[in-house]
Design a protein around this motif. Structure first.
Motif, PDB file in Angstrom:
ATOM      1  N   LEU A 124       0.875  -1.250  -0.146  1.00  3.82           N
ATOM      2  CA  LEU A 124      -0.209  -0.157   0.007  1.00  3.82           C
ATOM      3  C   LEU A 124       0.667   1.173  -0.200  1.00  3.82           C
ATOM      4  O   LEU A 124       0.416   2.366  -0.478  1.00  3.82           O
ATOM      5  CB  LEU A 124      -1.025  -0.034   1.067  1.00  3.82           C
ATOM      6  N   LEU A 153       1.105   3.007  -3.533  1.00  2.00           N
ATOM      7  CA  LEU A 153      -0.152   3.846  -3.689  1.00  2.00           C
ATOM      8  C   LEU A 153      -0.066   4.966  -2.960  1.00  2.00           C
ATOM      9  O   LEU A 153      -0.195   5.905  -3.555  1.00  2.00           O
ATOM     10  CB  LEU A 153      -1.244   2.711  -3.195  1.00  2.00           C
ATOM     11  N   GLY A 154       0.200   5.099  -1.777  1.00  3.45           N
ATOM     12  CA  GLY A 154       0.099   6.260  -1.114  1.00  3.45           C
ATOM     13  C   GLY A 154       0.974   7.526  -1.465  1.00  3.45           C
ATOM     14  O   GLY A 154       0.672   8.553  -1.466  1.00  3.45           O
ATOM     15  N   LYS A 163      -7.046   6.968  -6.035  1.00  2.00           N
ATOM     16  CA  LYS A 163      -6.188   6.249  -5.138  1.00  2.00           C
ATOM     17  C   LYS A 163      -7.145   5.309  -4.473  1.00  2.00           C
ATOM     18  O   LYS A 163      -6.891   4.277  -4.108  1.00  2.00           O
ATOM     19  CB  LYS A 163      -5.510   6.984  -4.208  1.00  2.00           C
ATOM     20  N   MET A 164      -8.375   6.067  -4.136  1.00  2.00           N
ATOM     21  CA  MET A 164      -9.368   5.196  -3.442  1.00  2.00           C
ATOM     22  C   MET A 164      -9.754   3.990  -4.430  1.00  2.00           C
ATOM     23  O   MET A 164      -9.898   2.859  -3.566  1.00  2.00           O
ATOM     24  CB  MET A 164     -10.665   6.076  -2.907  1.00  2.00           C
ATOM     25  N   GLN A 199      -8.097   2.528  -6.488  1.00  2.00           N
ATOM     26  CA  GLN A 199      -7.132   1.535  -6.870  1.00  2.00           C
ATOM     27  C   GLN A 199      -7.098   0.870  -5.405  1.00  2.00           C
ATOM     28  O   GLN A 199      -6.858  -0.406  -5.521  1.00  2.00           O
ATOM     29  CB  GLN A 199      -5.750   2.527  -7.020  1.00  2.00           C
ATOM     30  N   TYR A 200      -7.177   1.396  -4.261  1.00  2.00           N
ATOM     31  CA  TYR A 200      -7.260   0.692  -3.099  1.00  2.00           C
ATOM     32  C   TYR A 200      -8.483  -0.277  -3.041  1.00  2.00           C
ATOM     33  O   TYR A 200      -8.205  -1.487  -2.581  1.00  2.00           O
ATOM     34  CB  TYR A 200      -7.449   1.752  -1.899  1.00  2.00           C
ATOM     35  N   TYR A 214      -8.049  -4.386  -2.517  1.00  2.00           N
ATOM     36  CA  TYR A 214      -8.769  -4.922  -1.309  1.00  2.00           C
ATOM     37  C   TYR A 214      -9.776  -5.970  -1.849  1.00  2.00           C
ATOM     38  O   TYR A 214      -9.893  -6.893  -1.273  1.00  2.00           O
ATOM     39  CB  TYR A 214      -9.269  -3.487  -0.830  1.00  2.00           C
ATOM     40  N   ASN A 228      -1.877  -0.600   7.697  1.00  2.00           N
ATOM     41  CA  ASN A 228      -2.657  -0.789   6.444  1.00  2.00           C
ATOM     42  C   ASN A 228      -3.689   0.581   6.566  1.00  2.00           C
ATOM     43  O   ASN A 228      -3.887   1.242   5.477  1.00  2.00           O
ATOM     44  CB  ASN A 228      -3.511  -1.949   6.264  1.00  2.00           C
ATOM     45  N   GLU A 276      -2.366   4.007   5.796  1.00  2.00           N
ATOM     46  CA  GLU A 276      -2.203   4.349   4.449  1.00  2.00           C
ATOM     47  C   GLU A 276      -3.588   4.740   3.949  1.00  2.00           C
ATOM     48  O   GLU A 276      -3.583   5.699   3.188  1.00  2.00           O
ATOM     49  CB  GLU A 276      -1.846   3.263   3.737  1.00  2.00           C
ATOM     50  N   LEU A 277      -4.834   4.561   4.314  1.00  2.00           N
ATOM     51  CA  LEU A 277      -5.904   4.680   3.841  1.00  2.00           C
ATOM     52  C   LEU A 277      -6.606   6.044   4.388  1.00  2.00           C
ATOM     53  O   LEU A 277      -7.027   7.037   3.842  1.00  2.00           O
ATOM     54  CB  LEU A 277      -6.918   3.510   4.271  1.00  2.00           C
ATOM     55  N   ILE A 306      -4.777   8.684   2.447  1.00  2.00           N
ATOM     56  CA  ILE A 306      -5.480   9.212   1.202  1.00  2.00           C
ATOM     57  C   ILE A 306      -6.674   9.799   1.362  1.00  2.00           C
ATOM     58  O   ILE A 306      -6.766  10.843   0.692  1.00  2.00           O
ATOM     59  CB  ILE A 306      -5.744   7.903   0.570  1.00  2.00           C
TER      60      ILE A 306
END
Lengths: 209, 209
Positions: B70, B73-74, B84-85, B87-88, B92, B129, B132-133, B136
């Motif tokens: 992750l 991505l960040g 990015k969301m 992609q997340y 997931y 994890n 990271e979210l 974003i």
DNA sequence: TTATTTTAATCAATCGTTTGATTAACTTTG
DNA sequence: CAAAGTTAATCAAACGATTGATTAAAATAA
């Protein structure tokens, strides 16, 4: 007295409910449960037949109260679909604090995916609640209140999944939310309003036209 | 051969991961695990010291692969927050099928709320994890992409809670969704697209201005 | 040989359950 | 009324089964 007997049975069920939800089915030994309840070990078998019988009765005691709470809501003609959803979220938010360890115990057992009578019974019970919610959502679509392309099963999974995530992993959630959700006062003053408010906003944005 | 030894260790870990996630820590006896793996019971203690040591190694084996997925991505500058969301959510959604029983085992242990080293380690891992979210989402607010009053912790709880609800209660979810999510093909062709699509639509409606 | 791997046998501890005896309260009988 | 009989409730003790772990010997490899 007959009264005392019922009270003692009920008291054992109360204690067992707590111990089971703290330790899980396997982790909660009959010795521990009887010890915490202050009764002889043999009483559990005397009253409930077996450990599984005791476990079953804990759930059966709650079933009746579960049954008709939602049905009244579903059949109410005075509210539109979104108002019913709001009402549903309100009740669902209250239950988080009230039946905290029962809910945890419930989903812990269901998560085991056993194929015994108990698990199947529990699944049927929960699906009854789900059916009520399903009815409300379909009503909203039919009446043009909600978008036509909403994913009903996923909405239900979101509603229950989010709640379960928070109450089943309190040590995680407390760090995530920034306050201790093991504290009853925090649940009452912060968690309950927060989860109700969030769910309404989230679903309002997703469901409404 | 040294190779064979490593392979056998790994094979035992594979089997143990499955058995643990099916039966839980207590329910998975060393006899059952060793039986399923086709090795002698004593091998588990010989290789892993104890049952808990075996349990620990299952998680440690996965940690390294979790770490940096992750982070890339960040730190990516070429995407805006919503991309990015998306992609997340894609990543997931993939993990649901790939690490099915590991994820289940993970949250089962965390749900126990034990205070041993293992549980604390797992919580720290998951919070990484989450961080990271969190980054974003905050970026999206700062850049004006997302609404200012979104509830970040609850969004995270929703994302993970919904996923866990579905994969941890497959017998419930299958009836809810209308297809058998224990079938790998169904997961690939139906569940994965459905959950990805739903999550994007749900969060798009809630997050975006 | 020596060192490593694998096995069967066994360990103490704990599990859920059962037992037989005892107590206390209520019912029936004389 | 009181004595005898009946019932449910409770207890300590023990049951057989299963748990995770350990051992010493056998098998294999180096």
């Amino acid at each position: 007295m007959d009264k005392d007997k019922i009270d003692k049975r009920d008291y054992i069920l109360d204690v067992a409910e707590r111990v089971f939800s703290e330790k899980g089915f396997d982790g909660a030994s009959t010795r521990l449960i009887s010890g915490e309840a202050g009764v002889n070990m043999a009483m559990l078998n005397y009253y409930f037949g077996s450990k599984e019988g005791l476990f079953l009765e804990i759930f059966e005691r709650k079933i009746s109260s579960f049954q008709n709470i939602l049905q009244n809501l579903g059949n109410d003609e005075s509210m539109n679909a979104w108002e019913k959803m709001e009402q549903y979220i309100e009740m669902y938010g209250e239950k988080i604090v009230n039946n905290n360890c029962f809910q945890k115990l419930l989903y812990q057992e269901i998560g085991m995916n056993r194929n015994n009578d108990l698990s199947n019974k529990l699944r049927d019970l929960l699906l009854k609640n789900v059916t009520e919610l399903d009815k409300i959502l379909n009503e909203g679509i039919a009446k043009g209140e909600f978008k036509k392309d909403i994913d009903i099963p996923m909405v239900i999974a979101t509603l229950y999944g989010t709640k379960n995530y928070i109450i089943n992993t309190p040590l995680m959630s407390s760090r995530l939310l920034g306050y201790n959700i093991l504290n009853d006062k925090m649940i009452e003053t912060k968690l309950k309003p927060q989860i109700k408010s969030f769910m309404k906003n989230l679903l309002k944005a997703y469901l409404l036209n």
